[in-house]
Scaffold this motif. Structure first.
Motif, short mmCIF file in Angstrom:
data_model
loop_
_atom_site.label_atom_id
_atom_site.label_comp_id
_atom_site.label_asym_id
_atom_site.label_seq_id
_atom_site.Cartn_x
_atom_site.Cartn_y
_atom_site.Cartn_z
N GLY A 56 5.36 -0.35 2.05
CA GLY A 56 6.22 -1.22 1.94
C GLY A 56 6.90 -1.33 0.60
O GLY A 56 6.92 -0.41 -0.08
N HIS A 57 7.24 -2.71 0.39
CA HIS A 57 8.02 -2.66 -0.91
C HIS A 57 7.80 -4.21 -1.41
O HIS A 57 7.52 -4.97 -0.58
N LEU A 58 8.35 -4.34 -3.03
CA LEU A 58 8.25 -5.66 -3.19
C LEU A 58 9.57 -6.00 -3.84
O LEU A 58 10.39 -4.92 -4.18
N ILE A 73 6.51 -9.49 -0.74
CA ILE A 73 5.57 -8.58 -0.40
C ILE A 73 5.77 -8.16 0.87
O ILE A 73 5.33 -8.90 1.88
N THR A 74 6.22 -6.97 1.25
CA THR A 74 6.52 -6.53 2.64
C THR A 74 5.70 -5.38 2.92
O THR A 74 5.77 -4.31 2.41
N ILE A 75 4.92 -5.37 4.12
CA ILE A 75 4.11 -4.45 4.42
C ILE A 75 4.22 -3.78 5.87
O ILE A 75 4.13 -4.89 7.06
N ARG A 76 4.33 -2.58 6.26
CA ARG A 76 4.46 -2.10 7.55
C ARG A 76 3.36 -1.87 8.27
O ARG A 76 2.28 -1.96 7.83
N GLY A 77 3.43 -1.59 9.59
CA GLY A 77 2.25 -1.42 10.24
C GLY A 77 2.13 0.05 10.57
O GLY A 77 2.46 0.81 9.88
N THR A 78 1.37 0.21 11.42
CA THR A 78 0.74 1.73 11.88
C THR A 78 2.12 2.45 12.50
O THR A 78 3.00 1.90 13.05
N SER A 79 2.07 3.77 12.14
CA SER A 79 2.99 4.61 12.98
C SER A 79 2.91 4.90 14.30
O SER A 79 3.90 5.38 15.09
N ASP A 80 1.55 4.52 14.95
CA ASP A 80 1.39 4.92 16.53
C ASP A 80 0.60 3.97 17.03
O ASP A 80 -0.80 3.78 16.54
N ALA A 81 0.90 2.80 17.50
CA ALA A 81 0.17 1.68 17.91
C ALA A 81 -1.09 2.38 18.87
O ALA A 81 -1.98 1.78 18.71
N GLN A 82 -0.63 3.23 19.94
CA GLN A 82 -1.73 3.45 20.96
C GLN A 82 -2.85 4.05 20.09
O GLN A 82 -4.08 4.05 20.56
N GLU A 83 -2.59 4.99 19.41
CA GLU A 83 -3.65 5.87 18.39
C GLU A 83 -4.54 4.85 17.89
O GLU A 83 -5.75 4.97 17.64
N TRP A 84 -3.75 3.94 17.05
CA TRP A 84 -4.52 2.83 16.17
C TRP A 84 -5.41 1.91 16.78
O TRP A 84 -6.52 1.84 16.68
N LEU A 85 -4.97 1.68 18.13
CA LEU A 85 -5.86 1.04 19.26
C LEU A 85 -7.02 1.92 19.52
O LEU A 85 -8.31 1.26 19.48
N ASP A 86 -6.93 2.82 19.78
CA ASP A 86 -7.92 3.87 20.33
C ASP A 86 -9.19 3.94 19.24
O ASP A 86 -10.39 4.01 19.44
N ASP A 87 -8.46 4.12 17.95
CA ASP A 87 -9.52 4.38 16.67
C ASP A 87 -10.06 3.19 16.03
O ASP A 87 -10.62 3.35 15.04
N PHE A 88 -9.59 2.00 16.60
CA PHE A 88 -9.89 0.66 15.91
C PHE A 88 -11.40 0.52 15.58
O PHE A 88 -12.46 1.04 16.33
#
Length: 317
Positions: free
Chosen positions: A97-99, A111-126
């Motif tokens: 992200g960026h300030l 302060i801005t923060i992005r999320g994951t680039s792949d929501a499904q993969e992130w849910l699987d590996d949570f």
């Protein structure tokens, strides 16, 4: 595919358990936003700023310290990139992200923060394990994966190799009266930790938090500590979105206040899918229907009514 069904089953169970328990959501309405120092236009403005972070990240995912886009989003002056490491043992940092300074409030840092680039993969590996936020047990536990990434945060000037720990940078940054931290998805939980730390270390006179599609970040003790210190916090949720339901309360996690809920499910323009429920542009479209949806998320009726929207728009996950 097996991972998907595993996560889906867990979420169904978590939803049933949550329905039987006290929600602790402290729901608010649009008309109450001002009580927590936000307005609907500001939610849209800050949400778009997160989308800028996604756009930068998609441009070159291997670039941890990319140049700021020109022009940058109107109303903000970027000053630093934010980097972090998904694995603390990995020496390779990623752009998170960026300030930036808010131009109409020159002493307000965002302060801005992005999320994951792949929501499904992130849910699987949570990960569902918790760690102490710090040595002070009054601050409770937080989700381990979020905490690991948060502890790696650094900042740097675009194009330069020198980096500085985020907290070290904030400690010496002059002219800050208010810090607003905003994030989406994974970035929302990271934003929650950043806001809490900024408040603890008194980096500004006031700290505010805005999140979209935030997972549950910590346990009841952490939530109590957060809410005691930071009142101006708004957590926007799309009702059918799965991500705000993990990690489930079964594992001891709780949501911070204050929840502003919308529901995309009856909207005839938005496709019913896990990814579309969670997309940041779906959230922004619910706030302002003139904001284009992701291409994959628009129904035939949407395209008939919004022909001006690009048909190749692929954005946040």
């Amino acid at each position: 595919m097996q991972g998907f069904y595993k996560v889906l089953s867990l979420l169904v169970l978590a939803t049933l358990l949550s329905a039987c328990a006290s929600s602790g959501k402290f729901p608010i309405t649009e008309s109450q936003l001002g009580e927590y120092d936000f307005s609907k236009p500001e939610l849209i403005e800050l949400g778009k700023l997160v989308e800028v972070a996604y756009t930068i990240f998609r441009g070159d995912e291997a670039e941890a310290n990319p140049p700021f886009p020109v022009p940058f989003q109107t109303g903000f002056k970027p000053i630093r990139n934010l980097q972090g490491r998904d694995n603390p043992k990995d020496a390779t940092a990623e752009f998170y992200g960026h300030l930036s300074w808010k131009e109409n409030e020159p002493k307000t840092l965002v302060i801005t923060i992005r999320g994951t680039s792949d929501a499904q993969e992130w849910l699987d590996d949570f990960k569902f394990s918790k760690v102490w936020y710090s040595d002070n047990e009054d601050y409770g536990h937080v989700e381990k994966g979020f905490h690991e990434i948060f502890q790696t945060f650094t900042v740097s000037v675009p194009g330069e190799t020198e980096t500085q720990a985020l907290n070290d940078y904030l400690a010496v940054l002059e002219g800050v009266e208010k810090v607003i931290v905003v994030g989406h998805s994974l970035g929302s939980s990271l934003a929650t930790l950043v806001a809490f730390e900024a408040n603890l270390l008194a980096h500004a006179n006031k700290t505010e938090l805005l999140t979209f599609a935030s997972p549950l970040t910590g346990d009841k003790r952490f939530v109590n500590a957060f809410q005691t210190r930071i009142v101006d916090a708004v957590r926007m949720v799309n009702r059918p979105d799965l991500v705000p339901r993990v990690p489930p309360k079964l594992f001891g996690f709780r949501h911070i206040w204050h929840e502003l809920e919308y529901d995309s499910h009856p909207n005839p323009y938005i496709k019913n899918s896990v990814g579309c429920y969670h997309s940041l542009l779906t959230y922004l479209h619910l706030l302002d229907s003139s904001i284009c949806l992701e291409s994959k998320c628009g129904t035939d009726e949407y395209w008939a009514n919004y022909p001006e929207c690009p048909s190749d728009l692929t954005v946040s996950k």
